[in-house]
Design a protein around this motif. Structure first.
Motif, PDB file in Angstrom:
ATOM      1  N   LEU A 176      -3.383  11.131  -6.134  1.00 26.42           N
ATOM      2  CA  LEU A 176      -4.326  11.764  -5.208  1.00 26.42           C
ATOM      3  C   LEU A 176      -3.676  12.026  -3.856  1.00 26.42           C
ATOM      4  N   VAL A 177      -3.015  11.000  -3.294  1.00 30.60           N
ATOM      5  CA  VAL A 177      -2.422  11.130  -1.964  1.00 30.60           C
ATOM      6  C   VAL A 177      -1.313  12.183  -1.942  1.00 30.60           C
ATOM      7  N   SER A 178      -0.587  12.312  -3.032  1.00 28.62           N
ATOM      8  CA  SER A 178       0.547  13.242  -3.064  1.00 28.62           C
ATOM      9  C   SER A 178       0.143  14.682  -2.805  1.00 28.62           C
ATOM     10  N   ARG A 179      -1.109  15.006  -3.007  1.00 30.54           N
ATOM     11  CA  ARG A 179      -1.584  16.376  -2.766  1.00 30.54           C
ATOM     12  C   ARG A 179      -1.681  16.715  -1.280  1.00 30.54           C
ATOM     13  N   PHE A 180      -1.663  15.676  -0.432  1.00 31.22           N
ATOM     14  CA  PHE A 180      -1.959  15.904   0.979  1.00 31.22           C
ATOM     15  C   PHE A 180      -0.815  15.512   1.919  1.00 31.22           C
ATOM     16  N   VAL A 181       0.342  15.129   1.373  1.00 36.24           N
ATOM     17  CA  VAL A 181       1.451  14.694   2.216  1.00 36.24           C
ATOM     18  C   VAL A 181       2.707  15.470   1.840  1.00 36.24           C
ATOM     19  N   SER A 182       3.674  15.477   2.748  1.00 32.98           N
ATOM     20  CA  SER A 182       4.909  16.219   2.501  1.00 32.98           C
ATOM     21  C   SER A 182       5.834  15.504   1.526  1.00 32.98           C
ATOM     22  N   GLN A 183       5.700  14.199   1.435  1.00 40.00           N
ATOM     23  CA  GLN A 183       6.540  13.427   0.524  1.00 40.00           C
ATOM     24  C   GLN A 183       6.028  13.547  -0.913  1.00 40.00           C
ATOM     25  N   ARG A 184       6.958  13.494  -1.847  1.00 37.40           N
ATOM     26  CA  ARG A 184       6.586  13.482  -3.262  1.00 37.40           C
ATOM     27  C   ARG A 184       6.209  12.058  -3.673  1.00 37.40           C
ATOM     28  N   SER A 221       0.830  -1.202   0.000  1.00 41.82           N
ATOM     29  CA  SER A 221       0.000   0.000   0.000  1.00 41.82           C
ATOM     30  C   SER A 221       0.866   1.254   0.000  1.00 41.82           C
ATOM     31  N   LEU A 222       0.273   2.365  -0.374  1.00 44.80           N
ATOM     32  CA  LEU A 222       0.997   3.640  -0.345  1.00 44.80           C
ATOM     33  C   LEU A 222       1.432   3.972   1.075  1.00 44.80           C
ATOM     34  N   ARG A 223       0.595   3.669   2.048  1.00 40.69           N
ATOM     35  CA  ARG A 223       0.959   3.939   3.444  1.00 40.69           C
ATOM     36  C   ARG A 223       2.209   3.162   3.828  1.00 40.69           C
ATOM     37  N   ASP A 224       2.262   1.896   3.457  1.00 36.53           N
ATOM     38  CA  ASP A 224       3.450   1.089   3.747  1.00 36.53           C
ATOM     39  C   ASP A 224       4.681   1.658   3.056  1.00 36.53           C
ATOM     40  N   LEU A 225       4.544   2.011   1.800  1.00 38.21           N
ATOM     41  CA  LEU A 225       5.687   2.477   1.020  1.00 38.21           C
ATOM     42  C   LEU A 225       6.209   3.824   1.503  1.00 38.21           C
ATOM     43  N   ARG A 226       5.337   4.643   2.053  1.00 34.64           N
ATOM     44  CA  ARG A 226       5.765   5.960   2.543  1.00 34.64           C
ATOM     45  C   ARG A 226       6.500   5.859   3.874  1.00 34.64           C
ATOM     46  N   ARG A 227       6.278   4.784   4.623  1.00 29.85           N
ATOM     47  CA  ARG A 227       6.810   4.672   5.979  1.00 29.85           C
ATOM     48  C   ARG A 227       8.340   4.772   6.036  1.00 29.85           C
ATOM     49  N   PRO A 228       9.102   4.098   5.170  1.00 30.72           N
ATOM     50  CA  PRO A 228      10.558   4.190   5.279  1.00 30.72           C
ATOM     51  C   PRO A 228      11.164   5.428   4.616  1.00 30.72           C
ATOM     52  N   LEU A 229      10.331   6.321   4.102  1.00 31.40           N
ATOM     53  CA  LEU A 229      10.839   7.529   3.466  1.00 31.40           C
ATOM     54  C   LEU A 229      11.074   8.654   4.467  1.00 31.40           C
ATOM     55  N   LYS A 230      12.022   9.501   4.148  1.00 33.42           N
ATOM     56  CA  LYS A 230      12.204  10.727   4.917  1.00 33.42           C
ATOM     57  C   LYS A 230      10.992  11.632   4.697  1.00 33.42           C
TER      58      LYS A 230
END
Length: 324
Positions: free
Chosen positions: A258-266, A220-229
């Motif tokens: 869609l999610v990229s509009r609401f989070v600090s990560q690209r 999931s996107l949530r999982d993939l974002r977890r190890p990112l700065k």
């Protein structure tokens, strides 16, 4: 000439080797005598019409072109009147939209480059689609720079083996995610660290990365974002799994946009854009030994369906090539 043709969607069994007319070339095209080609998920997705979204490109009810294959390497046989960059006898590699599973194909010089003398036709045929995708994921979408940390999920496949090597060329510290049997392979091509996904969940690691390139599409996107700065980049290549029969990997790409509009990560989508400039760059790296295509197996031209079946197992180490 001989070419693999198809007139309905389905498994590799629907392919038939037939005698067809040699393609005519336009003024801005060249005729390439194909010496080797490689198979890609692009090919079997179009062959099966799965996901249904692929049929918007190939044909809604049946394939429009009736030919398959994109990556190729071969020898220029004829050139159009407006072509100045290539001449008969040049050994080239690159890609076409359809038709490389044939004895000859009409191609645009804008999607070809001269093959380095120290690279075989089989190696060169493995490069274009996977090499372009890896390079553009890292350099363009991912904006990777020297000293940064990148994690590559799916590091032992066709795109992944190029991504590991190209990330090292760009000066990054590379963590590769793969299975136990592929760990030695990815280390041998430059990975600094290896995560064996059969023993460890890479998304729960304490380490933080500047860039995560996801080639598999199984998390999931949530999982993939977890190890990112917090300001890191998630580059979505598309993936081999998930998304359902309608959209396939595109579903994850749409969610990412869609999610990229609401989070600090690209969160960025990667789609390969074949071009001669990048091919020449990749050719230079191969010529100097900084990039070596990893080939899982080479099949005779008459066994293209078997090559596609091997690809569909999703267990290939690097690229699968057809030759002869």
């Amino acid at each position: 000439m001989k070419a693999w043709t198809w007139n309905r969607y389905g498994p590799p069994d629907v392919l038939t080797l037939r005698d067809v007319a040699e393609p005519a070339i336009a003024r801005d095209e060249v005729l390439v005598r194909v010496r080797a080609a490689s198979v890609n998920p692009y090919d079997w997705r179009h062959l099966r019409g799965d996901p249904f979204l692929a049929r918007l490109h190939a044909g809604l009810r049946r394939p429009r072109k009736g030919l398959l294959g994109a990556d190729l390497a071969g020898v220029v046989e004829r050139v159009g009147a407006d072509v100045a960059t290539l001449r008969p006898g040049d050994e080239v590699f690159g890609e076409v939209p359809f038709g490389s599973f044939a004895d000859a194909v009409a191609a645009s010089p804008e999607k070809l480059a001269v093959k380095p003398a120290n690279v075989t036709f089989e190696q060169a045929a493995a490069v274009s689609m996977a090499g372009h995708t890896a390079l553009q994921a890292l350099r363009d979408a991912g904006r990777l720079s020297a000293g940064q940390r990148v994690l590559i999920n799916g590091a032992s496949g066709g795109i992944g083996t190029f991504a590991v090597q190209l990330a090292k060329v760009l000066g990054a510290e590379v963590t590769a995610v793969c299975s136990t049997r592929n760990a030695d392979l990815v280390r041998s091509i430059g990975a600094d660290d290896v995560v064996d996904y059969t023993r460890e969940d890479f998304t729960t690691r304490a380490a933080r990365y500047d860039l995560l390139v996801d080639i598999v599409g199984n998390r999931s996107l949530r999982d993939l974002r977890r190890p990112l700065k917090p300001q890191g980049t998630l580059a979505l290549v598309g993936g081999l799994v998930g998304g359902g029969r309608l959209l396939g990997p595109a579903a994850q790409l749409l969610r990412g946009a869609l999610v990229s509009r609401f989070v600090s990560q690209r969160i960025v989508t990667v789609s390969w854009k074949p071009n001669a400039e990048d091919l020449r760059y990749l050719a230079g790296l191969m010529e100097t030994g900084r990039l070596t295509p990893v080939i899982d197996r080479t099949y005779p031209f008459v066994e293209v369906p078997d090559a596609l079946r091997r690809l569909e197992t999703r267990h290939a180490q690097g690229k699968i090539v057809v030759s002869g």
